[in-house]
Design a protein around this motif. Structure first.
Motif, PDB file in Angstrom:
ATOM      1  N   GLU A 296      18.621  22.942  52.312  1.00 43.75           N
ATOM      2  CA  GLU A 296      17.520  23.806  52.751  1.00 43.75           C
ATOM      3  C   GLU A 296      17.923  25.250  53.031  1.00 43.75           C
ATOM      4  O   GLU A 296      17.070  26.102  53.222  1.00 43.75           O
ATOM      5  N   THR A 297      19.227  25.550  53.095  1.00 42.50           N
ATOM      6  CA  THR A 297      19.665  26.926  53.364  1.00 42.50           C
ATOM      7  C   THR A 297      20.752  27.324  52.374  1.00 42.50           C
ATOM      8  O   THR A 297      21.411  26.472  51.765  1.00 42.50           O
ATOM      9  N   TYR A 298      20.965  28.636  52.256  1.00 41.56           N
ATOM     10  CA  TYR A 298      22.023  29.105  51.364  1.00 41.56           C
ATOM     11  C   TYR A 298      23.398  28.742  51.896  1.00 41.56           C
ATOM     12  O   TYR A 298      24.338  28.537  51.124  1.00 41.56           O
ATOM     13  N   ASP A 299      23.559  28.643  53.213  1.00 39.89           N
ATOM     14  CA  ASP A 299      24.841  28.209  53.776  1.00 39.89           C
ATOM     15  C   ASP A 299      25.162  26.788  53.322  1.00 39.89           C
ATOM     16  O   ASP A 299      26.303  26.479  52.954  1.00 39.89           O
ATOM     17  N   GLU A 300      24.148  25.914  53.338  1.00 42.44           N
ATOM     18  CA  GLU A 300      24.347  24.535  52.883  1.00 42.44           C
ATOM     19  C   GLU A 300      24.665  24.498  51.390  1.00 42.44           C
ATOM     20  O   GLU A 300      25.536  23.731  50.945  1.00 42.44           O
ATOM     21  N   TYR A 301      23.965  25.322  50.617  1.00 43.10           N
ATOM     22  CA  TYR A 301      24.222  25.404  49.176  1.00 43.10           C
ATOM     23  C   TYR A 301      25.664  25.833  48.912  1.00 43.10           C
ATOM     24  O   TYR A 301      26.374  25.219  48.104  1.00 43.10           O
ATOM     25  N   ASN A 302      26.116  26.874  49.591  1.00 43.19           N
ATOM     26  CA  ASN A 302      27.477  27.373  49.386  1.00 43.19           C
ATOM     27  C   ASN A 302      28.527  26.354  49.820  1.00 43.19           C
ATOM     28  O   ASN A 302      29.569  26.204  49.175  1.00 43.19           O
TER      29      ASN A 302
END
Length: 408
Positions: A167-173
């Motif tokens: 759900e967030t770009y931090d999680e994606y990265n």
């Protein structure tokens, strides 16, 4: 019969669209898992094969569809082609000889198989030669559990890891660093970071035009002048007017003639799309596609709500509902830069009013939160059959527009 499903995008590590997962519901009134898994898969296949057509719903991208052991045994996966479906084996299915034989058979026929919400057990290693994708629920899996799965598949380089509920770009990265290659969730539909971004002259011109076209009466002289100041925008306008969908009796000899040929409604649509597509070309194409679908849905539904609103205003509001994610800025900052009418700005900023409720309805549909959609539809006075029909039509229209603007 209507196709009661939401589609959730699955992106690759470069944030390009890889596929969609279709999240089925028996109707808008039912909330999974109150529906039996066998029945859900059966109706999904029936609806996608014999009613809407799965390609229409997914823009000809592969569709991840959940299968139980029963529906696999009945051969339902074979009702869809190897290009249009990823056979997703539900986490509730127990590994055994019967399932192994089915997986081997589907693999040899050319189907792509995925394990849903995977939690590692040694017995699954026997299935790995036939599995292409392992889905891991990012919200409930620990780093240690993920590393255990990675170790288990080390001898199976063809298996890709898919992180869902990102759900967030931090999680994606973080998932990217752990070796995931596919991502499912709405991280791309939120601002990646808060930063200052200046608009190019062409984008400023489009913003001016958006304002002009949001007025009740079009000022053709002012609009023509803005186009004439921007060569690139004028070129795109003339190319668009040259499309076969516009029946012209004469060749276009001026910007003003091109605008008259388009007409008010089509001009507003053209400008909205051009602004969304060109304002940040580095964003995932699926984000722009979602904005287009929202715009079309709002336009279609606007006239059917209990207190009808201008369809052009509804279109632009839907289109700009994701503008903060497209520009990676706070919504307040973005809207300050755009000379738009308050009719468009207010619902986006205050989250109040009919248009705000339309956006909320869209968000619930996108996340397959069907119980919440029922509440909003009652408030707006819209029939659920009309909502589903308009949602499906909006998705198809957005896919067509995306292909046309990308030159496909």
């Amino acid at each position: 019969m209507y196709f009661y499903a939401a589609r959730q995008p699955i992106l690759d590590k470069d944030k390009n669209l890889f596929a969609y997962e279709l999240l089925f519901r028996d109707s808008i009134d039912n909330v999974f898992p109150d529906i039996d898994g066998d029945e859900a898969t059966t109706k999904m296949i029936e609806a996608s094969k014999f009613n809407l057509g799965i390609g229409e719903f997914t823009g000809n991208k592969p569709a991840f569809i959940n299968f139980t052991l029963e529906t696999l045994s009945l051969g339902y996966a074979n009702m869809l082609t190897t290009d249009e479906v990823v056979v997703e084996i539900l986490e509730t299915v127990k590994p055994g000889k019967k399932l192994l034989a089915i997986c081997k058979d589907l693999y040899e026929q050319g189907y792509t198989l995925a394990l849903d919400d995977y939690e590692h057990q040694k017995v699954w290693v026997h299935f790995f030669p036939y599995i292409k994708i392992i889905k891991i629920d990012w919200k409930i899996s620990t780093i240690e559990e993920i590393k255990e799965v990675k170790q288990a598949i080390v001898n199976f380089p063809d298996i890709k890891l898919l992180a869902e509920k990102v759900e967030t770009y931090d999680e994606y990265n973080q998932a990217l660093e752990l070796g995931f290659e596919l991502f499912q969730g709405f991280f791309f539909a939120k601002p990646e970071m808060i930063k200052t971004k200046s608009l190019s002259p062409s984008q400023i011109a489009m913003a001016e035009l958006l304002y002009e076209t949001s007025k009740p009466e079009l000022d053709l002289i002012s609009i023509t002048a803005v186009f004439e100041r921007d060569v690139t925008l004028s070129y795109k306008l003339l190319r668009y007017v040259n499309s076969a969908i516009f029946r012209r009796s004469n060749e276009i000899s001026s910007i003003k003639q091109a605008l008259v040929t388009l007409g008010s409604q089509e001009l507003k649509r053209f400008l909205g799309l051009m602004f969304a597509i060109n304002v940040n070309p580095d964003k995932p194409s699926e984000l722009i596609n979602s904005a287009m679908a929202r715009a079309k849905f709002c336009e279609l539904v606007a006239k059917d709500i209990s207190a009808p609103i201008d369809s052009s205003i509804a279109f632009l509001t839907g289109l700009l509902s994701l503008i903060d994610a497209i520009l990676d800025e706070k919504l307040e900052t973005v809207l300050e830069k755009l000379p738009l009418s308050q009719e468009i700005k207010d619902p986006l900023l205050t989250k109040k009013g009919v248009l705000a409720e339309l956006i909320q309805l869209l968000e619930f549909i996108e996340h397959a939160q069907w119980d919440k959609t029922t509440i909003v539809m009652k408030k707006l006075g819209i029939a659920k059959e009309k909502v589903i029909k308009d949602y499906n039509q909006a998705l198809s229209w957005a896919d067509e527009q995306s292909q046309m603007t990308n030159g496909k």
